[in-house]
Design a protein around this motif. Structure first.
Motif, PDB file in Angstrom:
ATOM      1  N   HIS A   1     -29.169 -24.052 -57.379  1.00  0.00           N
ATOM      2  CA  HIS A   1     -29.688 -23.038 -57.238  1.00  0.00           C
ATOM      3  C   HIS A   1     -30.076 -22.349 -58.462  1.00  0.00           C
ATOM      4  CE1 HIS A   1     -30.762 -19.136 -55.601  1.00  0.00           C
ATOM      5  NE2 HIS A   1     -30.080 -18.265 -56.412  1.00  0.00           N
ATOM      6  N   VAL A   2     -31.413 -21.745 -58.402  1.00  0.00           N
ATOM      7  CA  VAL A   2     -31.907 -21.091 -59.634  1.00  0.00           C
ATOM      8  C   VAL A   2     -32.528 -19.813 -59.079  1.00  0.00           C
ATOM      9  CG1 VAL A   2     -33.910 -21.435 -61.428  1.00  0.00           C
ATOM     10  CG2 VAL A   2     -32.590 -23.401 -60.697  1.00  0.00           C
ATOM     11  N   SER A   3     -32.350 -18.717 -59.850  1.00  0.00           N
ATOM     12  CA  SER A   3     -32.703 -17.449 -59.715  1.00  0.00           C
ATOM     13  C   SER A   3     -32.513 -16.606 -60.995  1.00  0.00           C
ATOM     14  CB  SER A   3     -32.069 -16.720 -58.617  1.00  0.00           C
ATOM     15  OG  SER A   3     -30.819 -16.599 -58.859  1.00  0.00           O
ATOM     16  N   ASN A   4     -33.181 -15.315 -61.006  1.00  0.00           N
ATOM     17  CA  ASN A   4     -33.172 -14.478 -62.027  1.00  0.00           C
ATOM     18  C   ASN A   4     -32.149 -13.301 -61.882  1.00  0.00           C
ATOM     19  OD1 ASN A   4     -34.901 -12.551 -60.931  1.00  0.00           O
ATOM     20  ND2 ASN A   4     -36.581 -13.658 -61.631  1.00  0.00           N
ATOM     21  N   ALA A   5     -31.383 -13.301 -61.053  1.00  0.00           N
ATOM     22  CA  ALA A   5     -30.532 -12.200 -60.719  1.00  0.00           C
ATOM     23  C   ALA A   5     -31.218 -10.916 -60.572  1.00  0.00           C
ATOM     24  CB  ALA A   5     -29.503 -12.303 -61.837  1.00  0.00           C
ATOM     25  N   GLY A   6     -32.279 -10.769 -60.175  1.00  0.00           N
ATOM     26  CA  GLY A   6     -32.990  -9.573 -59.846  1.00  0.00           C
ATOM     27  C   GLY A   6     -33.545  -8.988 -61.223  1.00  0.00           C
ATOM     28  N   LEU A   7     -33.698  -9.978 -62.304  1.00  0.00           N
ATOM     29  CA  LEU A   7     -34.051  -9.475 -63.702  1.00  0.00           C
ATOM     30  C   LEU A   7     -35.626  -9.407 -63.645  1.00  0.00           C
ATOM     31  CD1 LEU A   7     -31.461 -11.148 -65.868  1.00  0.00           C
ATOM     32  CD2 LEU A   7     -31.479  -8.692 -65.260  1.00  0.00           C
ATOM     33  N   GLY A   8     -36.338 -10.249 -62.811  1.00  0.00           N
ATOM     34  CA  GLY A   8     -37.734 -10.336 -62.884  1.00  0.00           C
ATOM     35  C   GLY A   8     -38.141  -9.701 -61.655  1.00  0.00           C
ATOM     36  N   SER A   9     -39.641  -9.412 -61.330  1.00  0.00           N
ATOM     37  CA  SER A   9     -40.257  -8.940 -60.206  1.00  0.00           C
ATOM     38  C   SER A   9     -40.191 -10.088 -59.107  1.00  0.00           C
ATOM     39  CB  SER A   9     -41.712  -8.940 -60.685  1.00  0.00           C
ATOM     40  OG  SER A   9     -42.371  -9.997 -61.083  1.00  0.00           O
ATOM     41  N   SER A  10     -39.982 -11.461 -59.182  1.00  0.00           N
ATOM     42  CA  SER A  10     -39.891 -12.364 -58.033  1.00  0.00           C
ATOM     43  C   SER A  10     -38.724 -12.997 -58.334  1.00  0.00           C
ATOM     44  CB  SER A  10     -41.055 -13.165 -58.121  1.00  0.00           C
ATOM     45  OG  SER A  10     -42.172 -12.654 -58.066  1.00  0.00           O
ATOM     46  N   ASN A  11     -37.756 -12.953 -57.404  1.00  0.00           N
ATOM     47  CA  ASN A  11     -36.268 -13.462 -57.589  1.00  0.00           C
ATOM     48  C   ASN A  11     -36.007 -14.523 -56.148  1.00  0.00           C
ATOM     49  OD1 ASN A  11     -34.046 -14.095 -58.725  1.00  0.00           O
ATOM     50  ND2 ASN A  11     -33.009 -12.349 -57.602  1.00  0.00           N
ATOM     51  N   ALA A  12     -36.836 -15.068 -55.211  1.00  0.00           N
ATOM     52  CA  ALA A  12     -36.496 -15.776 -54.386  1.00  0.00           C
ATOM     53  C   ALA A  12     -35.635 -17.209 -54.693  1.00  0.00           C
ATOM     54  CB  ALA A  12     -37.454 -16.006 -53.391  1.00  0.00           C
ATOM     55  N   GLY A  13     -36.014 -17.494 -55.744  1.00  0.00           N
ATOM     56  CA  GLY A  13     -35.526 -18.748 -56.391  1.00  0.00           C
ATOM     57  C   GLY A  13     -35.784 -20.139 -55.794  1.00  0.00           C
ATOM     58  N   TYR A  14     -35.063 -21.018 -56.375  1.00  0.00           N
ATOM     59  CA  TYR A  14     -35.122 -22.370 -55.524  1.00  0.00           C
ATOM     60  C   TYR A  14     -33.973 -23.060 -55.125  1.00  0.00           C
ATOM     61  CZ  TYR A  14     -39.340 -22.110 -58.419  1.00  0.00           C
ATOM     62  OH  TYR A  14     -40.699 -21.762 -58.816  1.00  0.00           O
ATOM     63  N   ASN A  15     -33.703 -23.807 -54.238  1.00  0.00           N
ATOM     64  CA  ASN A  15     -32.560 -24.499 -53.834  1.00  0.00           C
ATOM     65  C   ASN A  15     -32.767 -26.015 -53.757  1.00  0.00           C
ATOM     66  OD1 ASN A  15     -30.625 -22.068 -53.755  1.00  0.00           O
ATOM     67  ND2 ASN A  15     -32.045 -21.657 -51.876  1.00  0.00           N
ATOM     68  N   THR A  16     -32.107 -26.885 -54.653  1.00  0.00           N
ATOM     69  CA  THR A  16     -32.307 -28.151 -54.543  1.00  0.00           C
ATOM     70  C   THR A  16     -31.110 -29.041 -54.418  1.00  0.00           C
ATOM     71  OG1 THR A  16     -32.294 -28.404 -57.048  1.00  0.00           O
ATOM     72  CG2 THR A  16     -34.374 -27.835 -56.139  1.00  0.00           C
ATOM     73  N   LYS A  17     -31.451 -30.292 -53.712  1.00  0.00           N
ATOM     74  CA  LYS A  17     -30.257 -31.338 -53.604  1.00  0.00           C
ATOM     75  C   LYS A  17     -30.840 -32.398 -54.701  1.00  0.00           C
ATOM     76  CE  LYS A  17     -32.287 -32.858 -49.530  1.00  0.00           C
ATOM     77  NZ  LYS A  17     -33.316 -32.484 -49.550  1.00  0.00           N
ATOM     78  N   ASN A  18     -29.773 -32.787 -55.506  1.00  0.00           N
ATOM     79  CA  ASN A  18     -29.973 -33.724 -56.578  1.00  0.00           C
ATOM     80  C   ASN A  18     -29.055 -35.005 -56.550  1.00  0.00           C
ATOM     81  OD1 ASN A  18     -32.036 -32.185 -57.976  1.00  0.00           O
ATOM     82  ND2 ASN A  18     -30.446 -30.586 -58.115  1.00  0.00           N
ATOM     83  N   ILE A  19     -29.236 -35.828 -57.311  1.00  0.00           N
ATOM     84  CA  ILE A  19     -28.479 -37.011 -57.662  1.00  0.00           C
ATOM     85  C   ILE A  19     -28.728 -37.493 -59.230  1.00  0.00           C
ATOM     86  CG2 ILE A  19     -30.237 -38.956 -57.228  1.00  0.00           C
ATOM     87  CD1 ILE A  19     -26.626 -39.256 -56.199  1.00  0.00           C
ATOM     88  N   GLU A  20     -27.568 -37.626 -59.945  1.00  0.00           N
ATOM     89  CA  GLU A  20     -27.572 -37.594 -61.137  1.00  0.00           C
ATOM     90  C   GLU A  20     -26.677 -39.066 -61.674  1.00  0.00           C
ATOM     91  OE1 GLU A  20     -26.125 -34.590 -64.963  1.00  0.00           O
ATOM     92  OE2 GLU A  20     -26.387 -33.993 -62.814  1.00  0.00           O
ATOM     93  N   PHE A  21     -27.216 -39.565 -62.611  1.00  0.00           N
ATOM     94  CA  PHE A  21     -26.602 -40.817 -63.276  1.00  0.00           C
ATOM     95  C   PHE A  21     -26.369 -40.580 -64.748  1.00  0.00           C
ATOM     96  CE2 PHE A  21     -29.509 -41.748 -60.038  1.00  0.00           C
ATOM     97  CZ  PHE A  21     -28.614 -42.606 -59.167  1.00  0.00           C
ATOM     98  N   GLY A  22     -25.017 -41.038 -65.168  1.00  0.00           N
ATOM     99  CA  GLY A  22     -24.974 -40.525 -66.438  1.00  0.00           C
ATOM    100  C   GLY A  22     -23.866 -41.707 -67.040  1.00  0.00           C
ATOM    101  N   ILE A  23     -23.858 -41.619 -68.422  1.00  0.00           N
ATOM    102  CA  ILE A  23     -22.890 -42.404 -69.343  1.00  0.00           C
ATOM    103  C   ILE A  23     -22.290 -41.662 -70.522  1.00  0.00           C
ATOM    104  CG2 ILE A  23     -24.791 -43.427 -70.596  1.00  0.00           C
ATOM    105  CD1 ILE A  23     -23.326 -46.102 -70.914  1.00  0.00           C
TER     106      ILE A  23
END
Length: 195
Positions: free
Chosen positions: A169-191
């Motif tokens: 979830h990405v948002s600005n906690a109400g610090l900016g004029s627009s704050n609806a944010g984005y919600n994503t599902k992800n997959i990650e590969f690491g080493i």
């Protein structure tokens, strides 16, 4: 000579608590009618094991990230008439936009070893980010990224291979004029590597 050997043993013991790594991931928004958002990202990771019990390991994870997103407004009426220049904003926001995010996530990992080579874990992280693009959902500039993930790892020698599905979830906690944010599902590969 004894002092040198003792110092080396202590340094090796401390190194067992650290791992450094890289990861790559990708994902997209949950199905909705308001917007599209797809992304891919790269992370540098620094793990530090703070405690180990009989059944669990507890780690702190610091991970700088660069995130490349593509976003487009789908719902023309999401931008309300109360917004100044709303008609122009609707036209502008309906175009596909490239969004860059620079993130510093700090997380906490609870890991459950399975045998000698594998483990599963849960990760929660939060951190500040800077985004370079204004959209109808979020103002340009400062915001936060929150991540909840489940993961699976396999160890081989000093290497650890990681598979991690996550929700972000990405948002600005109400610090900016627009704050609806984005919600994503992800997959990650690491080493990662233990020095």
């Amino acid at each position: 000579m004894l002092f040198f050997v003792a110092f080396q043993l202590q340094a090796q013991e401390k190194n067992r608590n650290y791992r450094i790594g890289l990861s790559y991931g990708f994902g997209g928004e949950f199905s909705n009618t308001d917007y599209t958002f797809e992304n891919h990202f790269y992370k540098v990771q620094l793990y530090y094991k703070i405690k180990e019990s009989r059944n669990f390991q507890y780690e702190v994870l610091v991970q700088p990230e660069i995130n490349f997103g593509k976003h487009q407004l789908l719902n023309y009426y999401f931008v309300k008439p109360e917004k100044p220049d709303f008609e122009q904003k609707r036209i502008e926001y309906m175009k596909m936009k490239e969004v860059m995010e620079y993130v510093l996530n700090i997380g906490f990992v609870v890991r459950k070893p399975i045998g000698k080579m594998c483990s599963i874990y849960i990760l929660g992280s939060v951190g500040p980010l800077i985004t370079d693009t204004e959209t109808e959902r979020m103002s340009k500039g400062f915001a936060f990224a929150d991540v909840l993930a489940l993961g699976f790892t396999v160890d081989y020698n000093k290497m650890q291979f990681d598979l991690r599905p996550s929700l972000r979830h990405v948002s600005n906690a109400g610090l900016g004029s627009s704050n609806a944010g984005y919600n994503t599902k992800n997959i990650e590969f690491g080493i990662s590597y233990q020095p």
